[in-house]
Design an enzyme around this catalytic site. Sequence first.
Site, PDB file in Angstrom:
ATOM      1  N   HIS A   1       0.845  -1.206   0.000  1.00  0.00           N
ATOM      2  CA  HIS A   1       0.000   0.000   0.000  1.00  0.00           C
ATOM      3  C   HIS A   1       0.872   1.244   0.000  1.00  0.00           C
ATOM      4  O   HIS A   1       0.445   2.314  -0.369  1.00  0.00           O
ATOM      5  CB  HIS A   1      -0.974  -0.005   1.191  1.00  0.00           C
ATOM      6  CG  HIS A   1      -0.314   0.167   2.522  1.00  0.00           C
ATOM      7  ND1 HIS A   1       0.501  -0.792   3.065  1.00  0.00           N
ATOM      8  CD2 HIS A   1      -0.310   1.188   3.401  1.00  0.00           C
ATOM      9  CE1 HIS A   1       0.954  -0.361   4.232  1.00  0.00           C
ATOM     10  NE2 HIS A   1       0.485   0.843   4.449  1.00  0.00           N
ATOM     11  N   ARG A   2       2.090   1.072   0.482  1.00  0.00           N
ATOM     12  CA  ARG A   2       3.107   2.123   0.387  1.00  0.00           C
ATOM     13  C   ARG A   2       4.374   1.431  -0.114  1.00  0.00           C
ATOM     14  O   ARG A   2       4.681   0.314   0.309  1.00  0.00           O
ATOM     15  CB  ARG A   2       3.416   2.702   1.761  1.00  0.00           C
ATOM     16  CG  ARG A   2       2.265   3.406   2.435  1.00  0.00           C
ATOM     17  CD  ARG A   2       2.533   4.889   2.498  1.00  0.00           C
ATOM     18  NE  ARG A   2       1.571   5.589   3.302  1.00  0.00           N
ATOM     19  CZ  ARG A   2       0.361   5.935   2.867  1.00  0.00           C
ATOM     20  NH1 ARG A   2      -0.030   5.611   1.660  1.00  0.00           N
ATOM     21  NH2 ARG A   2      -0.458   6.596   3.650  1.00  0.00           N
TER      22      ARG A   2
ATOM     23  N   LYS B   1       9.578  -2.561   3.224  1.00  0.00           N
ATOM     24  CA  LYS B   1      10.831  -2.464   3.971  1.00  0.00           C
ATOM     25  C   LYS B   1      10.903  -3.520   5.056  1.00  0.00           C
ATOM     26  O   LYS B   1       9.893  -3.816   5.703  1.00  0.00           O
ATOM     27  CB  LYS B   1      10.835  -1.067   4.608  1.00  0.00           C
ATOM     28  CG  LYS B   1      12.116  -0.641   5.191  1.00  0.00           C
ATOM     29  CD  LYS B   1      13.081  -0.123   4.161  1.00  0.00           C
ATOM     30  CE  LYS B   1      14.454   0.090   4.764  1.00  0.00           C
ATOM     31  NZ  LYS B   1      15.190  -1.182   4.900  1.00  0.00           N
TER      32      LYS B   1
ATOM     33  N   LYS C   1       4.413  -2.051  11.989  1.00  0.00           N
ATOM     34  CA  LYS C   1       5.435  -1.220  12.631  1.00  0.00           C
ATOM     35  C   LYS C   1       5.621   0.099  11.874  1.00  0.00           C
ATOM     36  O   LYS C   1       5.667   1.174  12.466  1.00  0.00           O
ATOM     37  CB  LYS C   1       6.750  -2.006  12.650  1.00  0.00           C
ATOM     38  CG  LYS C   1       7.800  -1.475  13.569  1.00  0.00           C
ATOM     39  CD  LYS C   1       9.116  -2.222  13.392  1.00  0.00           C
ATOM     40  CE  LYS C   1       9.022  -3.697  13.716  1.00  0.00           C
ATOM     41  NZ  LYS C   1      10.359  -4.347  13.706  1.00  0.00           N
TER      42      LYS C   1
ATOM     43  N   ASP D   1       4.619   5.841  11.606  1.00  0.00           N
ATOM     44  CA  ASP D   1       4.342   6.814  10.552  1.00  0.00           C
ATOM     45  C   ASP D   1       5.459   6.878   9.510  1.00  0.00           C
ATOM     46  O   ASP D   1       5.894   7.953   9.101  1.00  0.00           O
ATOM     47  CB  ASP D   1       4.134   8.213  11.174  1.00  0.00           C
ATOM     48  CG  ASP D   1       2.928   8.892  10.550  1.00  0.00           C
ATOM     49  OD1 ASP D   1       2.161   8.221   9.836  1.00  0.00           O
ATOM     50  OD2 ASP D   1       2.767  10.112  10.754  1.00  0.00           O
TER      51      ASP D   1
ATOM     52  N   LYS E   1      10.091  -8.778   4.543  1.00  0.00           N
ATOM     53  CA  LYS E   1      11.139  -9.460   5.312  1.00  0.00           C
ATOM     54  C   LYS E   1      11.815 -10.492   4.428  1.00  0.00           C
ATOM     55  O   LYS E   1      11.167 -11.100   3.561  1.00  0.00           O
ATOM     56  CB  LYS E   1      10.521 -10.184   6.512  1.00  0.00           C
ATOM     57  CG  LYS E   1      11.517 -10.502   7.599  1.00  0.00           C
ATOM     58  CD  LYS E   1      11.686  -9.302   8.491  1.00  0.00           C
ATOM     59  CE  LYS E   1      12.603  -9.522   9.636  1.00  0.00           C
ATOM     60  NZ  LYS E   1      12.531  -8.367  10.570  1.00  0.00           N
TER      61      LYS E   1
ATOM     62  N   SER F   1      16.270   3.715   9.203  1.00  0.00           N
ATOM     63  CA  SER F   1      16.408   3.218   7.833  1.00  0.00           C
ATOM     64  C   SER F   1      15.695   4.169   6.862  1.00  0.00           C
ATOM     65  O   SER F   1      16.179   4.441   5.757  1.00  0.00           O
ATOM     66  CB  SER F   1      15.782   1.832   7.689  1.00  0.00           C
ATOM     67  OG  SER F   1      16.693   0.834   8.074  1.00  0.00           O
TER      68      SER F   1
HETATM   69  N1  GLU Z   1      15.268  -5.593  11.048  1.00  0.00           N
HETATM   70  C1  GLU Z   1      14.709  -4.412  11.630  1.00  0.00           C
HETATM   71  C2  GLU Z   1      13.283  -4.664  12.113  1.00  0.00           C
HETATM   72  O1  GLU Z   1      12.875  -5.783  12.255  1.00  0.00           O
HETATM   73  C3  GLU Z   1      14.852  -3.176  10.749  1.00  0.00           C
HETATM   74  C4  GLU Z   1      14.177  -3.209   9.422  1.00  0.00           C
HETATM   75  C5  GLU Z   1      14.551  -2.024   8.518  1.00  0.00           C
HETATM   76  O2  GLU Z   1      15.308  -1.162   8.938  1.00  0.00           O
HETATM   77  O3  GLU Z   1      14.054  -2.014   7.394  1.00  0.00           O
HETATM   78  O4  GLU Z   1      12.570  -3.758  12.429  1.00  0.00           O
END
Ligand code: GLU
Length: 481
Positions: A68-69, A73, A97, A102, A109, A366
Amino acid sequence: MGNRKQESMSFREGVDRMVDRATLAIGLDPDLARMIRACNAVLQVKFPVRLEDRVEVFTGWWATHSAHRLPAKGGLRYSPFVDQNEIEALASLMTYKCAVADIPFGGAKGGLVINSSAYTEAELRQITHAFAMELARRDFLHPGTNVPAPDLGTSSREMAWIADTYKTLYPEDLNQDACVTGKPRNRGGIAGRTEATGKGIQYALREFFRHADAVAAAGLTDGLAGKRAVFQGLGNVGYHTAKYLSEQDGVVVTAIIERDGVIVNEEGLNVHDVKQHLAETGGVKGFPGGVYSENGADALEMECDILVPAALESQIHAGNAMRIRAGMIVEAANGPVTYEADQILRDRGVTILPDVFVNAGGVTVSYFEWTRNLSHMRFGRLQRRYDELRGRELIATIEAITGHRVPEEMAQRVSKGASELDLVRSGLDDTMRQAFQEIREVLKAYPAIKDYRTAAYVVAIAKIAQSYYDLGLTASPKPVS
Ligand code: GLU
């Protein structure tokens, strides 16, 4: 550690149930919950790597939970025990998360089945290179679609190798640095990313302790100083969290659980020294500043104010939740408390700061790194000296009006321009505080919701539902009843 107990439902089902619970709590359409829960795409690859004396075939996954975005990540996990169910669960946690913090990203993953300690650095580089090639060729590695970061078993080193692979494949891509985050500083990384998750947990706890009603509801006394904490896991996240809380906030770390057992000292352990011992010997056994026991899992049940599981998922389960004697649990790891354990702990009134809120610091920084890469300039470069100049002018004005000299030490503090690290920390602090306040607003608006996890999921689901609505995928994000 190794205390993973078979639950009646899988990790992914547990996370899905949490979504259902939050959706129900605010009366949203169950269809919406189905849409949100669904994992958008999962790529499984099996690829051969020719090592010096043999060929090995490796298995890896990348799960894009939500798009959706974009980009989606999440971290890339290297472990001999990783499987698709786990990666999908972790990808969905990333979606929630990002929404809670936000961050305008979807969740993803990656995982590779590997026991890293069985390979040389050169071999790991080769394997990572091959895995990144597999992902990039299928568009599962790209600054605009899927952007990995460090997770369990990976660090800035692997991220540098991945960036290098992407650059080899797409040398003309101007935004190539943004294909991965958590890179080393001199390879497009950002100041403060390595310790970001631990820093974020510290900021979240400080914010929690600013709210006397929240602290009282957890059955704790005011203030972080003097609180007794038990840590499970002294990897990147556990180490930085324990270090900052003990060195800067006066938290007393009474026990640290690691793979080979637990080290206990009621007077407080020196986190830095334990980490050094761990690096030198591979365990906590033999650390001179505490009492060692090989039964690490039992130490989760030690009496303490704050229990910080900072290792693997499912460490607190239906089998030990009744015996947990902590005032509050801070989920530094992803999914350390199972769905069933969560229910038991909620019934027992144990406060839990959930993973989707409290460990969002990593992905937050990140996000800063990704925007830095797209802007091709470090934060603060334009305004640092300008801010300094304005500060000096302000000091000069005060001195002219009052006729008094401002002491130099004070003048320096007022006129200091922000470095990249200052800005990253400020943005991270703001993110964690803002997220906690949004979660509290949900608790106020829906008195039937009594726990932070359900409230955090409500924050996330409301934002995701709104974006589905904006895309015309759902009739109304408003509650149906
Ligand atoms: N591995 C981290 C997490 O589980 C960071 C993920 C990221 O920075 O994209 O939140």
